[in-house]
Structures are given as C-alpha cells and as structure tokens.
Design an enzyme around this catalytic site. Structure first.
Site, PDB file in Angstrom:
ATOM      1  N   CYS A  75       0.868  -1.178   0.000  1.00 33.75           N
ATOM      2  CA  CYS A  75       0.000   0.000   0.000  1.00 33.75           C
ATOM      3  C   CYS A  75       0.907   1.231   0.000  1.00 33.75           C
ATOM      4  O   CYS A  75       1.637   1.467   0.968  1.00 33.75           O
ATOM      5  CB  CYS A  75      -0.896  -0.003   1.240  1.00 33.75           C
ATOM      6  SG  CYS A  75      -1.894   1.481   1.375  1.00 33.75           S
ATOM      7  N   GLU A 211     -10.344   0.118  -5.849  1.00 37.92           N
ATOM      8  CA  GLU A 211      -9.403  -0.775  -5.154  1.00 37.92           C
ATOM      9  C   GLU A 211     -10.012  -2.119  -4.794  1.00 37.92           C
ATOM     10  O   GLU A 211     -11.146  -2.189  -4.279  1.00 37.92           O
ATOM     11  CB  GLU A 211      -8.914  -0.112  -3.861  1.00 37.92           C
ATOM     12  CG  GLU A 211      -7.889   0.966  -4.096  1.00 37.92           C
ATOM     13  CD  GLU A 211      -7.144   1.316  -2.818  1.00 37.92           C
ATOM     14  OE1 GLU A 211      -6.961   0.426  -1.954  1.00 37.92           O
ATOM     15  OE2 GLU A 211      -6.762   2.486  -2.684  1.00 37.92           O
TER      16      GLU A 211
HETATM   17  N1  LIG Z   1      -4.487   2.210  -1.151  1.00 34.18           N
HETATM   18  C1  LIG Z   1      -3.347   1.476  -1.442  1.00 34.18           C
HETATM   19  C2  LIG Z   1      -3.477   0.060  -1.926  1.00 34.18           C
HETATM   20  C3  LIG Z   1      -4.081  -0.854  -0.864  1.00 34.18           C
HETATM   21  C4  LIG Z   1      -4.155  -2.309  -1.238  1.00 34.18           C
HETATM   22  C5  LIG Z   1      -5.060  -2.602  -2.412  1.00 34.18           C
HETATM   23  N2  LIG Z   1      -6.442  -2.290  -2.156  1.00 34.18           N
HETATM   24  C6  LIG Z   1      -4.921  -4.089  -2.794  1.00 34.18           C
HETATM   25  O1  LIG Z   1      -5.840  -4.870  -2.514  1.00 34.18           O
HETATM   26  O2  LIG Z   1      -3.901  -4.453  -3.380  1.00 34.18           O
HETATM   27  C7  LIG Z   1      -2.197   2.268  -2.025  1.00 34.18           C
HETATM   28  O3  LIG Z   1      -2.105   3.471  -1.712  1.00 34.18           O
HETATM   29  O4  LIG Z   1      -1.341   1.700  -2.697  1.00 34.18           O
END
Ligand SMILES: N[C@@H](CCC[C@H](N)C(=O)O)C(=O)O
Length: 275
Positions: A75, A211
């Site tokens: 993330c 997401e």
């Molecule tokens: N908000 C994040 C990514 C978080 C994880 C994503 N939802 C996943 O499932 O891979 C970022 O800022 O990179």
C-alpha cells in the site's frame, strides 16, 4: 483488548494505524471489517500494522489489511503514513526507514518539508508475477467484459496487482460499473485493483482507482505507480509525472527501468482507543 490506534490519511486514502511493536494485537477479518465500517466503526480504507522485522536488515515489518479484512501485499499511501507514524511514536529515530512487506521491501525517506518519498521497488510486468492469465507478456492485453466489449488493458504488479485502462476523461470513466466487474475478472486470479488513467500530457496524468477489497478510494499510491509504469512502457510519459487523484497529487519517478519513486504528503487525523 484495549488497543491504541492513530487515524491517518495520504490524499484521502485513509488508515487505522496500529503499533504492534509495543502492543499485543489480535486481528481477525471480522474485526477489521467492523472497525472499517464508516457508520458503525472507525472508518478506513486500510488497516496498517507495524510489527518488528523478521530480518536483521529491516527496521520493521509493514502489514496491510483492506477494509474487507483481506491481508494484501502493498500500500503506497499507507507506506508514507507508516514512515510518519513510526517517527512520531518514537519507534525509530531516522529519516530513512527500511521495511519488509508481503509484496517486497520498501525504503521510506522523510523529506525536510514533511513529504515522504517511497522507493517502491521494481514493477513486475511478467503475467505470472502479477498474477494475470496471458500466454506472453504484452504492453496492452485484450480483455473481454461481461457484455462482450473488448478493452485494451495494462497489467502491472507493484507488489500487489493492478489493471490499468486508458480513458479519455476520468470524469466520465465507468469506475462504478467496470471497477467491480474487473476486480473479479477470471484472468486476475487474486482479484485486482482497477485504475482508470487519463493522460493529460507527457508529465501530467489523472487517475481514479477502484481498489480491490475496498471500492473506489480518493487515492491509491501503488495504483498511481502502476499507471505511470503502464503509460511509460507504452510511450505516453516522460520519467517524472505529476498524477492527480481525487484526493490530491503525487509525483511518480520512473526512468523506464529499476525502482519506482513516489513522493507525496501525509496527515495525522486523530489518536484513539478501541475496546
Ligand atoms: N491504497 C493502497 C493500496 C491498498 C491495497 C489494495 N487495495 C490491494 O488490494 O492491493 C495504495 O495506496 O497503494
């Protein structure tokens, strides 16, 4: 269990951050989903857990859970908040922090102006590394939607999987309909984050991201990196691109090979205790 936490955000992508170095933390998908609820809980896109490292060359282990309770590999906006959190909570005295994640190692650099630069490592483009079902690597892949429409999409891993679609305008992009459909597309066996990319010019872009495990967020750091990598390999961008997300702008630097650098702001919102 009374647990101290900090609410933070990076461009409106918001987080519950927990110190798992000095507190003992018991998590379950149900508990995370309850806390993530914006009406009955604390409300956040991801929960970030700070843990001691498992390797001597790292300062911390950085774990990430989506609002649906699933644990994920990386993330980007969270990584910037993580850096500010460990310094503000006196868990480290340094302006360069090395962390391990399930998606690979990251280096976090706190700048003099308070912004944080994250060395996000190398993007992975081989289909099996994303993972994405394709016979061979391509710059753009044809992908068929439920109604038979054929899209051209890029597939990139920044530790976590991303599908990037170029659109004429993010304002009219079908994020609410195509986002959830592609998140579960059979060619992405671990589901996927879906980015809608508008190329403004060679150094500016706009992006909306649906997401995985959350829905559309105000910003996605790994999504921004994946979109710029996808645009760079297709010849649309130079090496430094300002990318505007719904919650604000990130600077992404990638010269076409090696590691991707992401720079952006961090905000602490409040401290709390949950029982
Ligand atoms: N908000 C994040 C990514 C978080 C994880 C994503 N939802 C996943 O499932 O891979 C970022 O800022 O990179």
């Amino acid at each position: 269990m009374r647990l101290k936490f900090t609410k933070m955000h990076g461009l409106g992508n918001d987080f519950m951050v927990i110190d798992g170095v000095t507190q003992s933390v018991e998590l379950s998908p149900e508990r995370i989903e309850r806390w993530a609820d914006r009406h009955f809980g604390i409300g956040f896109d991801q929960l970030l857990l700070v843990e001691p490292p498992t390797r001597p060359d790292r300062d911390f282990r950085y774990r990430i859970f989506n609002a649906d309770g699933s644990e994920v590999e990386n993330c980007g906006n969270g990584a910037r908040c993580f850096a500010r959190f460990v310094v503000d909570h006196n868990l480290i005295h340094a302006d360069r922090i090395c962390v391990e994640t399930a998606g690979g190692d990251l280096e976090l650099i706190i700048q003099d102006d308070g912004q944080v630069t994250v060395d996000m490592g190398r993007p992975r483009l081989a289909p099996e590394k994303i993972p994405f079902l394709a016979d061979e690597r391509a710059l753009l892949y044809p992908l068929t939607t439920e109604d038979g429409t054929q899209l051209d999409v890029a597939a990139v891993s920044m530790g976590n999987p991303h599908c990037v679609i170029r659109v004429d305008s993010v304002d009219t992009a079908p994020v609410e309909t195509l986002g959830p459909e592609l998140e579960e597309h059979e060619r992405f066996p671990q589901r996927v984050n879906v980015g809608f990319l508008e190329v403004v010019d060679r150094t500016h872009a706009r992006l909306r991201v649906f997401e995985r495990g959350v829905g559309e967020t105000l910003a996605c750091g790994t999504g921004a990196c994946a979109a710029i990598v996808a645009g760079h390999i297709n010849g649309w961008f130079d090496d430094r691109v300002h990318i505007a997300l719904r919650g604000g702008t990130l600077l992404i630097e990638w010269p076409g090979e090696g590691n991707v650098l992401m720079t952006g702001p961090v905000e602490t919102v409040f401290e709390g205790v949950v029982g």
